[in-house]
Scaffold this motif. Structure first.
Motif, mmCIF file in Angstrom:
data_model
loop_
_atom_site.group_PDB
_atom_site.id
_atom_site.type_symbol
_atom_site.label_atom_id
_atom_site.label_comp_id
_atom_site.label_asym_id
_atom_site.label_seq_id
_atom_site.Cartn_x
_atom_site.Cartn_y
_atom_site.Cartn_z
ATOM 1 N N VAL A 183 0.837 -1.206 0.000
ATOM 2 C CA VAL A 183 0.000 0.000 0.000
ATOM 3 C C VAL A 183 0.868 1.252 0.000
ATOM 4 O O VAL A 183 0.589 2.206 -0.741
ATOM 5 C CB VAL A 183 -0.963 -0.015 1.199
ATOM 6 C CG1 VAL A 183 -1.669 1.326 1.338
ATOM 7 C CG2 VAL A 183 -1.992 -1.125 1.029
ATOM 8 N N ASP A 184 1.920 1.258 0.787
ATOM 9 C CA ASP A 184 2.819 2.422 0.807
ATOM 10 C C ASP A 184 3.428 2.657 -0.570
ATOM 11 O O ASP A 184 3.501 3.801 -1.048
ATOM 12 C CB ASP A 184 3.927 2.210 1.836
ATOM 13 C CG ASP A 184 3.418 2.247 3.272
ATOM 14 O OD1 ASP A 184 2.287 2.714 3.488
ATOM 15 O OD2 ASP A 184 4.149 1.777 4.173
ATOM 16 N N ARG A 190 2.684 5.945 -3.154
ATOM 17 C CA ARG A 190 3.748 6.791 -3.719
ATOM 18 C C ARG A 190 3.609 6.880 -5.236
ATOM 19 O O ARG A 190 3.786 7.961 -5.828
ATOM 20 C CB ARG A 190 5.116 6.241 -3.330
ATOM 21 C CG ARG A 190 5.479 6.452 -1.861
ATOM 22 C CD ARG A 190 6.958 6.231 -1.627
ATOM 23 N NE ARG A 190 7.362 4.858 -1.913
ATOM 24 C CZ ARG A 190 7.347 3.873 -1.021
ATOM 25 N NH1 ARG A 190 6.952 4.101 0.224
ATOM 26 N NH2 ARG A 190 7.750 2.647 -1.362
ATOM 27 N N ALA A 191 3.270 5.764 -5.862
ATOM 28 C CA ALA A 191 3.086 5.761 -7.320
ATOM 29 C C ALA A 191 1.870 6.586 -7.721
ATOM 30 O O ALA A 191 1.901 7.310 -8.728
ATOM 31 C CB ALA A 191 2.953 4.325 -7.818
ATOM 32 N N LEU A 192 0.793 6.494 -6.936
ATOM 33 C CA LEU A 192 -0.412 7.274 -7.239
ATOM 34 C C LEU A 192 -0.113 8.774 -7.185
ATOM 35 O O LEU A 192 -0.513 9.537 -8.074
ATOM 36 C CB LEU A 192 -1.514 6.900 -6.247
ATOM 37 C CG LEU A 192 -2.919 7.476 -6.456
ATOM 38 C CD1 LEU A 192 -3.966 6.583 -5.774
ATOM 39 C CD2 LEU A 192 -3.055 8.891 -5.898
ATOM 40 N N GLN A 193 0.607 9.193 -6.160
ATOM 41 C CA GLN A 193 0.939 10.611 -6.028
ATOM 42 C C GLN A 193 1.890 11.066 -7.133
ATOM 43 O O GLN A 193 1.785 12.188 -7.634
ATOM 44 C CB GLN A 193 1.523 10.877 -4.651
ATOM 45 C CG GLN A 193 0.486 10.734 -3.541
ATOM 46 C CD GLN A 193 1.096 10.711 -2.146
ATOM 47 O OE1 GLN A 193 2.040 9.982 -1.884
ATOM 48 N NE2 GLN A 193 0.547 11.512 -1.243
ATOM 49 N N ALA A 194 2.795 10.178 -7.540
ATOM 50 C CA ALA A 194 3.697 10.509 -8.640
ATOM 51 C C ALA A 194 2.912 10.659 -9.947
ATOM 52 O O ALA A 194 3.206 11.552 -10.764
ATOM 53 C CB ALA A 194 4.772 9.434 -8.782
ATOM 54 N N ASP A 195 1.900 9.814 -10.154
ATOM 55 C CA ASP A 195 1.066 9.912 -11.352
ATOM 56 C C ASP A 195 0.308 11.239 -11.382
ATOM 57 O O ASP A 195 0.144 11.851 -12.448
ATOM 58 C CB ASP A 195 0.077 8.749 -11.407
ATOM 59 C CG ASP A 195 0.745 7.420 -11.721
ATOM 60 O OD1 ASP A 195 1.902 7.431 -12.183
ATOM 61 O OD2 ASP A 195 0.109 6.369 -11.488
ATOM 62 N N LEU A 196 -0.162 11.680 -10.222
ATOM 63 C CA LEU A 196 -0.869 12.957 -10.156
ATOM 64 C C LEU A 196 0.058 14.112 -10.525
ATOM 65 O O LEU A 196 -0.324 15.026 -11.272
ATOM 66 C CB LEU A 196 -1.452 13.160 -8.765
ATOM 67 C CG LEU A 196 -2.648 12.273 -8.393
ATOM 68 C CD1 LEU A 196 -2.952 12.402 -6.900
ATOM 69 C CD2 LEU A 196 -3.878 12.656 -9.220
#
Length: 288
Positions: free
Chosen positions: A94-95, A99-105
């Motif tokens: 999950v961590d 991090r990947a989700l925030q990088a995609d944003l």
């Protein structure tokens, strides 16, 4: 008093077939850990209707995507993405996924898709209220039951957002949710125009959509992962061995692994759901 061995046997019978035990890792098998994953998305979940499915076999590691609409709130756009994560510690997964989700944003902002991105808060997001584990007949029983309950939990995070969609010049409420289950990431994004839906009402809808859709979507994996080997510390006390075994059996069943598509009942599931097969190449899961 119930003997620890008897309680564990009852637990394992309830959980299903028990993989083999080993004191040391076995030699690598010829069969890939996961040969194919079948992503199963129901056509209807409560008031949410599946309107579109997508998958590019040339980019199989990006997984599959599904768009849903609520009959009660058609103004909200809901997307669920399911893509391989690997066999990971749930919290580590999950961590990493967040991090990947925030990088995609951030990349979407850099690409001009979004502007004025605001992260309004991140927090753990349980899919349901944490169940109170049944009490055991003794401390050992209670520890085994607690280990099973903890291993059954699906871990997730919620990220509240505000942003501007550049193409429409519309400010949006938006939430992102990320979960790890069945060896995959499950990511839900939901957005709605700020002028149409107040923030509080949007958050209520977003949370409900997530708690309805994420448990309903699933991945059935086919491959060598169905024949897992469990490891118990030979020097552990019997009580600790029972806890180790119970936890590993529960996690293994949570991977939803099967030896064949027949065992996974893929054809039977296809009548009420969109089923997308992700066929992996031999090296895709070699590190598992």
């Amino acid at each position: 008093m119930v003997r620890p061995g008897l309680l564990l046997s009852l637990c394992l019978l309830a959980l299903g077939p028990v993989p083999a035990l080993a004191a040391s890792p076995p030699a690598a098998e010829a069969r890939a850990y996961v040969e194919s994953s079948y992503v199963i998305a129901p056509y209807q979940v409560e008031d949410f209707t599946l309107v579109r499915s997508s998958y590019n076999p040339d980019d199989r590691l990006a997984g599959a995507g599904f768009s849903y609409r609520s009959r009660l709130h058609p103004e909200a756009a809901i997307s669920v993405f399911v893509y391989p994560a690997g066999r990971l510690d749930p919290q580590v997964a999950v961590d990493r996924g967040m991090r990947a989700l925030q990088a995609d944003l951030r990349q979407a902002v850099a690409s001009g898709i979004y502007a004025d991105l605001q992260e309004l808060g991140q927090e753990p997001f349980p899919l349901s209220a944490e169940a109170v584990a049944a009490k055991g007949a003794n401390d050992i029983d209670a520890a085994v039951i607690q280990a099973i309950a903890k291993a059954e939990q699906v871990r997730g995070e919620k990220l509240r957002l505000g942003l501007l969609q550049v193409s429409s010049n519309q400010p949006l409420h938006s939430n992102g949710y990320l979960f790890y289950k069945q060896l995959h990431f499950f990511k839900l994004r939901i957005s709605a125009n700020q002028s149409v839906l107040p923030r509080e009402a949007f958050d209520v809808l977003a949370d409900r959509a997530t708690r309805d859709l994420i448990p309903a979507l699933e991945v059935a994996n086919v491959g060598g992962c169905a024949n897992a080997t469990l490891y118990v510390d030979p020097d552990a006390a019997p009580e600790q061995g029972a806890i180790q075994l119970a936890r590993q059996v529960t996690l293994q069943n949570g991977y939803n692994c099967h030896a064949s598509t027949g065992d996974a009942d893929i054809q039977g599931r296809a009548a009420k759901a969109s089923v997308i097969e992700i066929a992996y190449e031999a090296g895709d899961w070699k590190s598992q």
